[in-house]
Scaffold this active site. Structure first.
Site, PDB file in Angstrom:
ATOM      1  N   GLU A   1       0.989  -1.220   0.064  1.00 34.50           N
ATOM      2  CA  GLU A   1       0.001   0.087   0.207  1.00 34.50           C
ATOM      3  C   GLU A   1       0.944   1.181   0.600  1.00 34.50           C
ATOM      4  O   GLU A   1       2.126   1.403   0.809  1.00 34.50           O
ATOM      5  CB  GLU A   1      -0.334  -0.209   1.302  1.00 34.50           C
TER       6      GLU A   1
ATOM      7  N   ARG B   1       4.699 -12.950   9.295  1.00 33.10           N
ATOM      8  CA  ARG B   1       5.137 -11.894   9.938  1.00 33.10           C
ATOM      9  C   ARG B   1       7.048 -11.475  10.497  1.00 33.10           C
ATOM     10  O   ARG B   1       6.552 -12.408  11.672  1.00 33.10           O
ATOM     11  CB  ARG B   1       4.475 -10.885  10.388  1.00 33.10           C
TER      12      ARG B   1
ATOM     13  N   LYS C   1       4.033   0.496   8.882  1.00 33.46           N
ATOM     14  CA  LYS C   1       4.565   1.558   8.071  1.00 33.46           C
ATOM     15  C   LYS C   1       4.258   3.066   8.931  1.00 33.46           C
ATOM     16  O   LYS C   1       4.530   3.853   9.186  1.00 33.46           O
ATOM     17  CB  LYS C   1       4.348   1.855   6.499  1.00 33.46           C
TER      18      LYS C   1
HETATM   19  P1  ATP Z   1       2.969  -1.633   7.361  1.00 36.82           P
HETATM   20  O1  ATP Z   1       1.879  -1.920   8.364  1.00 36.82           O
HETATM   21  O2  ATP Z   1       4.533  -2.126   7.370  1.00 36.82           O
HETATM   22  O3  ATP Z   1       2.083  -1.054   6.519  1.00 36.82           O
HETATM   23  P2  ATP Z   1       1.254  -3.699   5.672  1.00 36.82           P
HETATM   24  O4  ATP Z   1       1.206  -5.261   5.764  1.00 36.82           O
HETATM   25  O5  ATP Z   1       0.421  -3.476   5.878  1.00 36.82           O
HETATM   26  O6  ATP Z   1       2.429  -3.553   6.840  1.00 36.82           O
HETATM   27  P3  ATP Z   1       1.691  -3.209   2.664  1.00 36.82           P
HETATM   28  O7  ATP Z   1       2.001  -2.488   2.354  1.00 36.82           O
HETATM   29  O8  ATP Z   1       0.496  -4.164   3.241  1.00 36.82           O
HETATM   30  O9  ATP Z   1       1.814  -3.291   4.378  1.00 36.82           O
HETATM   31  O10 ATP Z   1       2.633  -4.634   2.496  1.00 36.82           O
HETATM   32  C1  ATP Z   1       2.197  -5.320   1.542  1.00 36.82           C
HETATM   33  C2  ATP Z   1       3.133  -6.920   1.465  1.00 36.82           C
HETATM   34  O11 ATP Z   1       4.591  -6.929   2.799  1.00 36.82           O
HETATM   35  C3  ATP Z   1       1.749  -7.798   2.431  1.00 36.82           C
HETATM   36  O12 ATP Z   1       2.218  -8.828   1.594  1.00 36.82           O
HETATM   37  C4  ATP Z   1       1.978  -7.864   3.732  1.00 36.82           C
HETATM   38  O13 ATP Z   1       1.938  -8.684   3.812  1.00 36.82           O
HETATM   39  C5  ATP Z   1       4.001  -7.542   3.432  1.00 36.82           C
HETATM   40  N1  ATP Z   1       4.885  -7.587   4.523  1.00 36.82           N
HETATM   41  C6  ATP Z   1       4.596  -5.993   5.399  1.00 36.82           C
HETATM   42  N2  ATP Z   1       5.058  -6.551   6.228  1.00 36.82           N
HETATM   43  C7  ATP Z   1       5.811  -7.501   6.573  1.00 36.82           C
HETATM   44  C8  ATP Z   1       6.647  -7.742   8.072  1.00 36.82           C
HETATM   45  N3  ATP Z   1       7.354  -7.908   8.516  1.00 36.82           N
HETATM   46  N4  ATP Z   1       7.088  -9.214   7.585  1.00 36.82           N
HETATM   47  C9  ATP Z   1       6.932 -10.127   6.326  1.00 36.82           C
HETATM   48  N5  ATP Z   1       5.988  -9.645   5.531  1.00 36.82           N
HETATM   49  C10 ATP Z   1       5.743  -7.937   5.601  1.00 36.82           C
HETATM   50 MG    MG Z   2      -1.707  -2.686   5.297  1.00 37.11          MG
END
Ligand code: ATP
Ligand code: MG
Length: 559
Positions: free
Chosen positions: A35, A262, A272
């Site tokens: 995102e 994760r 983020k």
């Molecule tokens: P954030 O909370 O940092 O925004 P998110 O999962 O909401 O993390 P996205 O941009 O939706 O962020 O993530 C893109 C991809 O990266 C998704 O498939 C998510 O599952 C993966 N991802 C995000 N954080 C992690 C992590 N700490 N370990 C492994 N994969 C991750």
């Molecule tokens: Mg997200």
């Protein structure tokens, strides 16, 4: 020949199983779906390496898909930063996709759901909807709008779309099962209204699809075979499948969602949203502050792309969330830089050394090897003169036998130069040493091949010529948080654990060859650690960021 043993991780096992049963190799297709609401962090590196790594392994396409369905949080600059970071990590996407490109398609599928009686417009507040949903142990109950006619639903949904209906007046919900043991199946919201400008579609849309409705359908449109996401989406899988059940046409590939753990990193945050708070509240200077666990912060800190990929591959994919100690990441960059970084000399806490038997105006340019780990790295010249700097902690007037550095009456070798002996020292009124008087052995020059040059002395010190050294700003970084998991404490905010000493700025003295370095070049300051040239470097002043020390100093402290 050593037997090659390759074990598959559980994700690869899933794929191998599918290749035996339902999938052809040509049908494999992966995606990485960030995102654009912030910069990528080290947690994302795991997901990037997993998806792009599978693409390389199976020679399958991988899309970079921006999950851009929330104009309140997403921005073009985040899209740009994400693209830069994925490229810098060394990966190439097949297509650059945007969920917002599918808004029209998703909308027409939503109309289909309404017409089939599988979706309805609910005009209650979100609180009312939440109450009616019940709890995991108590079934939900129907609200007053659940049985609206198709015509009324179509007309209200149209009003939501055009903005005729005020923001927040209605939502569109899938009509699934209010009794389901899975709360997510209790008529989830699939559209909400938001009268905000979107970074790509501007004000065209007043309705925005929710994650669950968007994600699987985007996978379907792009014909993604395996949609890997993190474990918190496990309960969403049933919904992912339900939506696909309504749409999938047998002639097309049906994507499947599978989950992996994760990855969390100690002494920092991998979210983020939380990292955005650090930027907004000025705890760090920017998203690419070298203390941030973002890809851009790590890059600025001096991390190599290879070290991040090796780290992600080393921890692999897991089935259970866990906390990886940041020292593993540091180990990874140390290992990579040990091979790649040229060695140079810089003194960060100087004390003056005068070589009493060395001519006043003489400067010798001595040959110094750039990297003993890399025979192609060549050599350079370092200037030697009567007045030098060494590290203050490398001298003691008196010390026991285990102190292999400089002490009165004893000898050490100056790296790439001569053997010197400390004869006397001067002190200020507080007893601080201000100058050390030494003599040197003119026949002991390193590499000269003389008997004296081969003489063994216990210690070797780094040094710089006081007159020829250049002054540099050195930024010494430490962990951003004092607690290993700052965001897991029930009664405390992660801001309570900020390390007040995460940045120390000092002036150091480096050999003149440093001037040849460019932004993002990383070198080893011998005996001190790895340092990289910061983009804030100017013609007048070079700025170095400490990437990592040569040894893990934290492990010692906590032993
Ligand atoms: P954030 O909370 O940092 O925004 P998110 O999962 O909401 O993390 P996205 O941009 O939706 O962020 O993530 C893109 C991809 O990266 C998704 O498939 C998510 O599952 C993966 N991802 C995000 N954080 C992690 C992590 N700490 N370990 C492994 N994969 C991750
Ligand atoms: Mg997200």
């Amino acid at each position: 020949m050593a037997e090659e043993k390759q074990t598959l991780n559980f994700i690869e096992q899933i794929i191998e199983e599918d290749l035996k049963t339902t999938h052809s190799k040509e049908g494999l297709y992966f995606r990485f779906p960030p995102e654009p609401n912030g910069y990528l962090h080290i947690g994302h590196a795991s997901s990037i390496c997993l998806n792009f790594g599978l693409g390389l392994k199976y020679n399958a396409p991988v899309n970079l898909r921006f999950d851009d369905t929330n104009p309140a949080k997403e921005e073009q600059r985040f899209v740009d930063a994400i693209k830069k970071d994925v490229q810098w990590l060394g990966y190439h996407w097949t297509k650059e996709c945007y969920a917002s490109d599918y808004f029209e398609q998703l909308y027409s599928w939503a109309l289909l759901l309404i017409k089939e009686g599988k979706a309805y417009v609910d005009s209650q507040s979100s609180e009312e909807i939440a109450l009616q949903k019940g709890t995991p142990t108590q079934p939900g109950v129907a609200g007053p709008y659940r049985d609206r006619s198709v015509e009324e639903n179509l007309s209200l949904f149209q009003q939501m779309k055009t903005g005729e209906a005020p923001q927040g007046a209605h939502v569109l919900r899938a009509k699934i099962d209010l009794q389901s043991t899975n709360m997510l199946m209790r008529d989830p919201v699939i559209y909400r209204t938001l009268h905000k400008s979107h970074h790509r579609t501007g004000t065209d849309w007043k309705i925005f699809p929710m994650y669950d409705w968007t994600h699987g359908e985007s996978d379907y449109i792009e014909q993604i075979s395996h949609s890997f996401c993190t474990l918190e989406f496990l309960p969403h899988r049933e919904l992912y499948d339900w939506f696909l059940d309504q749409l999938v046409d047998g002639s097309k590939l049906r994507p499947k969602q599978r989950e992996f753990a994760r990855r969390n990193l100690s002494h920092t945050l991998v979210s983020k949203r939380k990292l955005a708070r650090l930027v907004e509240q000025g705890v760090v200077d920017s998203w690419d502050d070298p203390r941030m666990p973002t890809i851009s912060g790590l890059r600025r800190r001096g991390y190599t792309a290879a070290s991040i990929r090796n780290f992600a591959e080393g921890i692999g994919v897991g089935k259970r969330d866990n906390l990886i100690d940041v020292s593993r990441l540091e180990f990874s960059v140390r290992e990579d830089l040990n091979k790649k970084a040229n060695r140079v000399m810089a003194v960060l806490d100087p004390v003056k050394v005068t070589i009493t038997n060395y001519p006043q105006d003489k400067t010798e340019w001595l040959e110094a090897e750039n990297n003993q780990e890399d025979t192609d790295a060549g050599s350079r010249q370092v200037p030697f003169s009567k007045e030098l700097y060494i590290e203050r902690e490398d001298f003691r007037e008196e010390a026991n036998k285990k102190f292999f550095r400089l002490k009165l009456g004893k000898e050490v070798r100056l790296k790439n130069a001569y053997i010197i002996k400390a004869e006397s020292c001067e002190k200020d009124a507080d007893g601080n040493i201000t100058e050390i008087h030494c003599t040197y052995d003119p026949n002991s020059k390193s590499g000269s091949g003389t008997q004296e040059s081969l003489r063994k002395v216990k210690g070797t010190l780094h040094w710089v010529s006081a007159s020829k050294a250049i002054e540099v700003e050195v930024r010494l970084y430490d962990r951003l948080f004092t607690d290993p998991s700052p965001d897991t404490h029930k009664d405390k905010d992660f801001m309570d654990f900020i390390n007040p000493d995460s940045l120390k700025v000092i002036t150091g003295y480096g050999e003149p060859s440093l001037k040849q370095l460019k932004v993002e070049d990383t070198v080893q300051f011998q005996r001190l650690g790895y340092f990289t040239v910061d983009p804030q470097t100017t013609e007048e002043k070079m700025v170095f960021n400490r990437t990592v020390g040569l040894r893990d100093s934290w492990a010692k402290l906590t032993e």
